[in-house]
Structures are given as structure tokens and as C-alpha cells.
Scaffold this motif. Structure first.
Motif: not given
Length: 265
Positions: A251-255, A259-262, A206-212
Motif C-alpha cells: 500500500m505504501n509503495s502504491f501510494r 517498487t515494493p520489496t516483499f 511471480i517474484l514481483r508479487g507478495a508471497p503470502v
């Protein structure tokens, strides 16, 4: 936040970890974590605090290993008049359990031991239910001449269907965690020694996802369960979430294959 300290009434604790995980613990093991009006009021206050906090996920626990929660405090419950039952007991339970069900953060019930009556209804109000393999679950209210009163008939039926709900409610049957998993009543089972690891793994996911995005998606799932047209709400929600900083981070992390930090913004 005020807490009930009397050994008979029990205590509800709210703790938040540095990783933004909120934990609510019902601590009344001598009474198998039975719920009273006082504890419902404490639970309501804790949920309000979580709603206003930066917590990303809520874990709901109870003390002891004999029971998750056996439901209503029969001593208090049996003393109510019909009018008190109508305008106090049932009303308060529904209000607090609905508050848990619609909480913006994802919620996890950790079921170790018996989850019966109002205890199962409490777990049903959470998004996820992780149960130890020794847990047993049921709604045995007909055995004392009444019915599930805190949303069990609705939430259980939505999860397992009408026929299986009747097995638990009309026949008063109790099922083990393995059967509950097969029915979709619990989302995951684990041996008692691995229960915390299973909870930690789900929290980490869960914590790996974007909260909003997560909190918006939770509202969409709830609306879909009530028959709302997803094409309308998903269009609005997509326009909202793709305007957040977290979307651009993702999107930037995917590209960039990083690993994104939300941040929740």
C-alpha cells in the motif's frame, strides 16, 4: 538430501538460487525420464524440502531434449501384481503428485519434448505449464491396456473439459503444443531457443508479487475448483493478508509510486 546415483534409476536434483527460485530436475534422459518408485520417493523428499524452505517459486524440469517425461517405467510397472499396483504404484504416484499440486509455492513445469502418460500427469499437477513448440502431449495408456493412474482423468478434465479429455484418453491421441495452448492444457508456448526466456519472464512476474498473498490465493483457487463458496473464504483470507507487513509495504509503495520489496511476512 540423498540422491539416486545409479544410471538405470536416474537422479532427482534440487537446487535453490539466491533469488529464492527452487528447481527440481529429473535426470534420467537415457530412459526418457521415466518414473520409478525410487524416483517418486526422491521427488517426494524434494517437495518436502521446498515446502519447508524460503523458496518463492518451484520450477520443475527434466534432463535432455527428447522427452519431458514419458511416464511410468514400464519395466518396473509391468512387473507389479494387481495388489502391488493397488497399494503401491498407484497410491505412491497419487500421494506425490497431490503433494506437488498443493505445494504452497507456485509451480512451473517446463515441457521440452514428449510429455506422455505419467509425464503429462506430472505436469498437470503444476500450476503453470510452459511448453516448447515441438512438445507433444498425451495420455496413451489405453494403447497398453490400462488407464491413466496418477490423477490424469481428473486434472485433465478440469482443464480442457470432458470431450477433449476423452480425445486424449479414449482415442489415445497426442497433441502438439499449439493445440494444447488452444485447449488450455498448457499456459504458454515458446520456441525451443526461447523457452528459458519464457520461464524466466514468468518467474520474474511471480517474484514481483507478495508471497503470502500468492500462496493464499493459490489455496483459494483450489478451493473454488472444488466448489467452495468464495464469499466465505475470501473474507477470511482478506482479513489475514491485509494484516501482513507485505500488505502495508504494498500500500505504501502504491501510494508513493515506488517498487515494493516483499519479505513474506
Amino acid at each position: 538430501m540423498p540422491m539416486i546415483e545409479d544410471h538405470t534409476l536416474g537422479t532427482i536434483r534440487l537446487e535453490t538460487s539466491p533469488s529464492s527460485v527452487a528447481t527440481i530436475t529429473i535426470d534420467r534422459p537415457r530412459k526418457l525420464n521415466a518414473l520409478s518408485l525410487e524416483l517418486l520417493a526422491e521427488l517426494e523428499a524434494c517437495l518436502q524440502a521446498v515446502e519447508k524452505s524460503d523458496a518463492r517459486v518451484l520450477v520443475l524440469r527434466t534432463a535432455g531434449d527428447r522427452a519431458f517425461c514419458v511416464g511410468a517405467d514400464i519395466g518396473q510397472f509391468s512387473a507389479f501384481s494387481p495388489i502391488q499396483m493397488w497399494n503401491s504404484w498407484i497410491k505412491e504416484g497419487h500421494k506425490v503428485f497431490r503433494q506437488l499440486a498443493v505445494l504452497r509455492q507456485p509451480t512451473i513445469a517446463v515441457i521440452d519434448g514428449a510429455a506422455l502418460g505419467g509425464g503429462l500427469e506430472l505436469a498437470l499437477a503444476c500450476d503453470f505449464r510452459i511448453a516448447s513448440t515441438t512438445a507433444k502431449l498425451g495420455l496413451p495408456e489405453v494403447s497398453i491396456g490400462t488407464i491413466p493412474g496418477w490423477g490424469g482423468t481428473e486434472r485433465l478434465t478440469a482443464l480442457v473439459g470432458e470431450a477433449r479429455a476423452k480425445q486424449l484418453i479414449l482415442a489415445g491421441r497426442q497433441i502438439r503444443a499449439e493445440t494444447a495452448l488452444q485447449w488450455g492444457l498448457v499456459t504458454e508456448t515458446a520456441e525451443a531457443t526461447s523457452l528459458e526466456e519464457a520461464v524466466d519472464d514468468l518467474v520474474a512476474d511471480i517474484l514481483r508479487g507478495a508471497p503470502v498473498a500468492q500462496q493464499t490465493a493459490k489455496q483459494l483457487v483450489r478451493a473454488a475448483a472444488q466448489g467452495v463458496d468464495s464469499a466465505i473464504l475470501e473474507a477470511i483470507a482478506s482479513g489475514f493478508t491485509t494484516n501482513t507487513r507485505d500488505f502495508h509495504t504494498g500500500m505504501n509503495s502504491f501510494r508513493d509510486k515506488t517498487t515494493p520489496t516483499f519479505t513474506g511476512y
